[in-house]
Design a protein around this motif. Structure first.
Motif, PDB file in Angstrom:
ATOM      1  N   ILE A  31     -14.446  -1.733  -2.676  1.00 11.06           N
ATOM      2  CA  ILE A  31     -13.085  -1.676  -2.115  1.00 11.06           C
ATOM      3  C   ILE A  31     -12.824  -0.369  -1.344  1.00 11.06           C
ATOM      4  O   ILE A  31     -11.698  -0.127  -0.918  1.00 11.06           O
ATOM      5  CB  ILE A  31     -11.994  -1.903  -3.189  1.00 11.06           C
ATOM      6  CG1 ILE A  31     -12.080  -0.853  -4.296  1.00 11.06           C
ATOM      7  CG2 ILE A  31     -12.046  -3.320  -3.719  1.00 11.06           C
ATOM      8  CD1 ILE A  31     -10.891  -0.877  -5.250  1.00 11.06           C
TER       9      ILE A  31
ATOM     10  N   ASN B 254       0.858  -1.183   0.000  1.00 16.13           N
ATOM     11  CA  ASN B 254       0.000   0.000   0.000  1.00 16.13           C
ATOM     12  C   ASN B 254       0.899   1.241   0.000  1.00 16.13           C
ATOM     13  O   ASN B 254       1.445   1.613   1.016  1.00 16.13           O
ATOM     14  CB  ASN B 254      -0.916  -0.009   1.229  1.00 16.13           C
ATOM     15  CG  ASN B 254      -2.001   1.025   1.092  1.00 16.13           C
ATOM     16  OD1 ASN B 254      -2.813   0.956   0.186  1.00 16.13           O
ATOM     17  ND2 ASN B 254      -2.011   1.999   1.984  1.00 16.13           N
TER      18      ASN B 254
ATOM     19  N   GLU C 197     -12.328   1.864   1.596  1.00 22.77           N
ATOM     20  CA  GLU C 197     -11.969   1.572   2.985  1.00 22.77           C
ATOM     21  C   GLU C 197     -12.830   2.377   3.957  1.00 22.77           C
ATOM     22  O   GLU C 197     -13.297   1.860   4.968  1.00 22.77           O
ATOM     23  CB  GLU C 197     -10.491   1.881   3.233  1.00 22.77           C
ATOM     24  CG  GLU C 197     -10.064   1.545   4.634  1.00 22.77           C
ATOM     25  CD  GLU C 197      -8.615   1.898   4.917  1.00 22.77           C
ATOM     26  OE1 GLU C 197      -8.042   1.239   5.795  1.00 22.77           O
ATOM     27  OE2 GLU C 197      -8.075   2.809   4.281  1.00 22.77           O
TER      28      GLU C 197
ATOM     29  N   GLU D  40      -7.450  -5.605  -6.901  1.00 20.36           N
ATOM     30  CA  GLU D  40      -8.671  -5.693  -7.712  1.00 20.36           C
ATOM     31  C   GLU D  40      -8.316  -5.742  -9.195  1.00 20.36           C
ATOM     32  O   GLU D  40      -8.818  -6.583  -9.948  1.00 20.36           O
ATOM     33  CB  GLU D  40      -9.562  -4.479  -7.424  1.00 20.36           C
ATOM     34  CG  GLU D  40     -10.743  -4.329  -8.333  1.00 20.36           C
ATOM     35  CD  GLU D  40     -11.943  -5.136  -7.893  1.00 20.36           C
ATOM     36  OE1 GLU D  40     -12.927  -5.160  -8.651  1.00 20.36           O
ATOM     37  OE2 GLU D  40     -11.912  -5.747  -6.809  1.00 20.36           O
TER      38      GLU D  40
ATOM     39  N   ASP E  95      -5.604  -2.209  -2.258  1.00 25.35           N
ATOM     40  CA  ASP E  95      -6.895  -2.819  -2.584  1.00 25.35           C
ATOM     41  C   ASP E  95      -7.232  -2.621  -4.071  1.00 25.35           C
ATOM     42  O   ASP E  95      -7.749  -3.530  -4.725  1.00 25.35           O
ATOM     43  CB  ASP E  95      -8.002  -2.246  -1.702  1.00 25.35           C
ATOM     44  CG  ASP E  95      -7.791  -2.574  -0.232  1.00 25.35           C
ATOM     45  OD1 ASP E  95      -7.153  -3.605   0.067  1.00 25.35           O
ATOM     46  OD2 ASP E  95      -8.254  -1.795   0.617  1.00 25.35           O
TER      47      ASP E  95
END
Length: 191
Positions: free
Chosen positions: A64, A47, A66, A101, A97
């Motif tokens: 997705i 991240n 957060e 994806e 994320d």
């Protein structure tokens, strides 16, 4: 196994722009018969940033997201304002994320290939030669999502304003943040 070096389309850079373009290609049956490579020096397995944005109602990336908020806070030494966002929401997505994806979606398509390499130069537009540190590639069409070097050269001539927010993840022993609101601006000064 010999790696392919010629592709119908090459996307340089697996960040937000490059991966969204690739997913757009993956969604369009027109591109199913074309070979598409994504070249980036990173596996995008950490991240490295967070993207936050305003949106009305439900959105494409809600699965997705957060965090999302319907209320913002403005703080100064003299005032605390609570700002309802009306029909808007402020949403945040962790880059990891999004990367996961995109990689999952693109891995289902046999005509897409991820290449770990750092591109040194691109010569030509159609039927381009892409020179990487590891090898060279050719492509009928190239999309380069990196900021061109010419942009940085022009900065000496023009006033350039970069807007960038740096953030930290803060953990506290006791709950002290309102999970239903985000701090839009905090102008409190300590003397």
């Amino acid at each position: 196994m010999q790696l392919e070096t010629h592709f119908d389309y090459i996307i340089i850079g697996n960040g937000l722009a490059g991966l969204q373009l690739a997913m757009g290609f993956a969604d369009d049956p027109f591109f199913d018969s074309y070979t598409i490579a994504l070249i980036d020096p990173s596996t995008k397995s950490s991240n490295d940033k967070t993207w936050s944005f305003w949106e009305k109602k439900k959105g494409q990336w809600d699965h997705i997201v957060e965090n999302s908020w319907n209320t913002a806070l403005f703080k100064s030494n003299k005032e605390l304002l609570t700002l309802p966002l009306g029909s808007y929401q402020y949403k945040s997505i962790r880059s990891l994320d999004f990367y996961n994806e995109a990689k999952e979606k693109l891995s289902l398509k046999s005509n897409f290939q991820f290449i770990l390499d750092s591109v040194d130069s691109v010569q030509g537009e159609e039927n381009a030669l892409i020179i990487g540190k590891e090898r060279s590639y050719t492509s009928n069409h190239v999309f380069d999502s990196r900021i061109p070097n010419e942009f940085f050269k022009k900065q000496e001539t023009y006033t350039v304003i970069h807007q960038h927010f740096k953030g930290w993840v803060v953990e506290t022993k006791e709950a002290c943040f309102d999970p239903n609101a985000f701090v839009m601006m905090d102008y409190r000064f300590q003397h």
